[in-house]
Design a protein around this motif. Structure first.
Motif, PDB file in Angstrom:
ATOM      1  N   ILE A 246       0.873  -1.169   0.000  1.00 62.43           N
ATOM      2  CA  ILE A 246       0.000   0.000   0.000  1.00 62.43           C
ATOM      3  C   ILE A 246       0.910   1.220   0.000  1.00 62.43           C
ATOM      4  CG2 ILE A 246      -0.262   0.038   2.514  1.00 62.43           C
ATOM      5  CD1 ILE A 246      -3.179   1.037   1.977  1.00 62.43           C
ATOM      6  N   GLY A 247       0.546   2.206  -0.813  1.00 66.51           N
ATOM      7  CA  GLY A 247       1.387   3.381  -0.936  1.00 66.51           C
ATOM      8  C   GLY A 247       0.588   4.658  -1.035  1.00 66.51           C
TER       9      GLY A 247
ATOM     10  N   PHE B 296       4.535   0.874   2.128  1.00 69.85           N
ATOM     11  CA  PHE B 296       5.050  -0.292   2.839  1.00 69.85           C
ATOM     12  C   PHE B 296       4.339  -1.537   2.346  1.00 69.85           C
ATOM     13  CE2 PHE B 296       1.431   1.130   5.247  1.00 69.85           C
ATOM     14  CZ  PHE B 296       0.815  -0.035   5.664  1.00 69.85           C
ATOM     15  N   GLY B 297       4.899  -2.680   2.693  1.00 75.17           N
ATOM     16  CA  GLY B 297       4.302  -3.940   2.289  1.00 75.17           C
ATOM     17  C   GLY B 297       4.748  -5.072   3.192  1.00 75.17           C
TER      18      GLY B 297
ATOM     19  N   ARG C  96       8.566  -4.472   4.323  1.00 75.50           N
ATOM     20  CA  ARG C  96       9.443  -3.532   3.630  1.00 75.50           C
ATOM     21  C   ARG C  96       8.790  -2.161   3.576  1.00 75.50           C
ATOM     22  NH1 ARG C  96       7.079  -6.788   0.001  1.00 75.50           N
ATOM     23  NH2 ARG C  96       6.033  -5.932  -1.806  1.00 75.50           N
ATOM     24  N   ILE C  97       9.626  -1.135   3.440  1.00 72.27           N
ATOM     25  CA  ILE C  97       9.177   0.221   3.157  1.00 72.27           C
ATOM     26  C   ILE C  97       9.869   0.639   1.866  1.00 72.27           C
ATOM     27  CG2 ILE C  97       8.679   0.861   5.546  1.00 72.27           C
ATOM     28  CD1 ILE C  97      11.361   2.326   5.610  1.00 72.27           C
TER      29      ILE C  97
ATOM     30  N   LEU D 141       9.008   5.760 -16.686  1.00 71.72           N
ATOM     31  CA  LEU D 141      10.255   5.315 -16.045  1.00 71.72           C
ATOM     32  C   LEU D 141      10.289   5.773 -14.596  1.00 71.72           C
ATOM     33  CD1 LEU D 141      12.885   6.157 -18.815  1.00 71.72           C
ATOM     34  CD2 LEU D 141      11.935   3.926 -18.259  1.00 71.72           C
ATOM     35  N   PHE D 142      10.866   4.936 -13.717  1.00 70.79           N
ATOM     36  CA  PHE D 142      10.943   5.318 -12.310  1.00 70.79           C
ATOM     37  C   PHE D 142      12.209   4.772 -11.662  1.00 70.79           C
ATOM     38  CE2 PHE D 142       8.621   1.333 -12.466  1.00 70.79           C
ATOM     39  CZ  PHE D 142       9.193   0.595 -11.449  1.00 70.79           C
ATOM     40  N   LEU D 143      12.614   5.406 -10.578  1.00 67.58           N
ATOM     41  CA  LEU D 143      13.685   4.937  -9.699  1.00 67.58           C
ATOM     42  C   LEU D 143      13.012   4.442  -8.429  1.00 67.58           C
ATOM     43  CD1 LEU D 143      16.160   7.909 -10.154  1.00 67.58           C
ATOM     44  CD2 LEU D 143      16.252   5.669 -11.261  1.00 67.58           C
ATOM     45  N   HIS D 144      13.551   3.373  -7.845  1.00 65.03           N
ATOM     46  CA  HIS D 144      12.902   2.719  -6.703  1.00 65.03           C
ATOM     47  C   HIS D 144      13.969   2.343  -5.677  1.00 65.03           C
ATOM     48  CE1 HIS D 144       9.723   0.044  -4.966  1.00 65.03           C
ATOM     49  NE2 HIS D 144      10.780  -0.607  -4.536  1.00 65.03           N
ATOM     50  N   ALA D 145      13.657   2.560  -4.389  1.00 68.71           N
ATOM     51  CA  ALA D 145      14.538   2.136  -3.294  1.00 68.71           C
ATOM     52  C   ALA D 145      13.660   1.565  -2.187  1.00 68.71           C
ATOM     53  CB  ALA D 145      15.356   3.303  -2.771  1.00 68.71           C
ATOM     54  N   GLU D 146      14.151   0.503  -1.545  1.00 63.29           N
ATOM     55  CA  GLU D 146      13.393  -0.084  -0.439  1.00 63.29           C
ATOM     56  C   GLU D 146      14.312  -0.747   0.571  1.00 63.29           C
ATOM     57  OE1 GLU D 146      11.594  -4.377  -1.419  1.00 63.29           O
ATOM     58  OE2 GLU D 146      10.899  -2.846  -2.823  1.00 63.29           O
ATOM     59  N   ALA D 147      13.835  -0.780   1.806  1.00 62.29           N
ATOM     60  CA  ALA D 147      14.510  -1.500   2.889  1.00 62.29           C
ATOM     61  C   ALA D 147      13.562  -2.609   3.309  1.00 62.29           C
ATOM     62  CB  ALA D 147      14.796  -0.566   4.055  1.00 62.29           C
TER      63      ALA D 147
END
Length: 163
Positions: free
Chosen positions: A56-57, A68-69, A90-91, A101-107
């Motif tokens: 969900i974002g 987060f998911g 994760r977030i 196009l997109f850039l993505h980062a997650e922990a």
């Protein structure tokens, strides 16, 4: 003359129908920016994997979103009589400079049964542990279904990967 009468009747009916249309209650600005999605997958054979990962974002701006998911994964290797149930969360943050196009980062952090020694004929021991991940990369998005849904394809690199 009959043609003019027919056109007048059709025009009257269409205007009457238009006037009878119910007004939809507009969504609040907050809920218009919320989105849901995720992954579902399965693989069967000597290595079996089943994955369920909803997210969900929130669209902070038209180009920036975050959310987060949670993840659940079943993983087994029949040859070694090994199986584990993985779970975690994760977030993420996403920047979309161009519409497709997109850039993505997650922990992320995943909990799983980690094998502690090499497989032996009599088996091996496991230990439940948490594995962190810091993933970043980019991808491509394609709107489908009138623009309310999209398909995302992304490639991410785990900067905390350790064999």
């Amino acid at each position: 003359m009959q043609r003019q009468i027919l056109i007048s009747i059709l025009l009257f009916i269409s205007l009457y129908s238009f006037g009878q249309a119910k007004e939809e209650k507009p969504k609040s600005p907050f809920w218009e920016r919320v989105f849901v999605g995720g992954n579902v997958g399965a693989q069967f054979g000597n290595v079996t994997v089943a994955n369920l990962s909803p997210i969900i974002g929130y669209r902070i701006t038209p180009k920036i979103s975050a959310g987060f998911g949670v993840t659940y994964q079943y993983y087994s290797i029949r040859t070694y009589n090994y199986e584990t149930h993985m779970y975690g969360g994760r977030i993420f943050a996403r920047y979309q400079p161009i519409s497709f196009l997109f850039l993505h980062a997650e922990a992320e952090a995943m909990n799983w049964n980690c094998p502690r020694n090499e497989p032996l004929p009599i088996g091996f021991t496991t230990e439940r542990l948490w594995s962190p991940g810091l993933l970043a990369g980019g991808g491509f998005s394609q709107p489908i279904g009138g623009g309310k849904s999209s398909i995302f394809i992304m490639g991410l690199y785990n900067f905390l990967y350790n064999s």
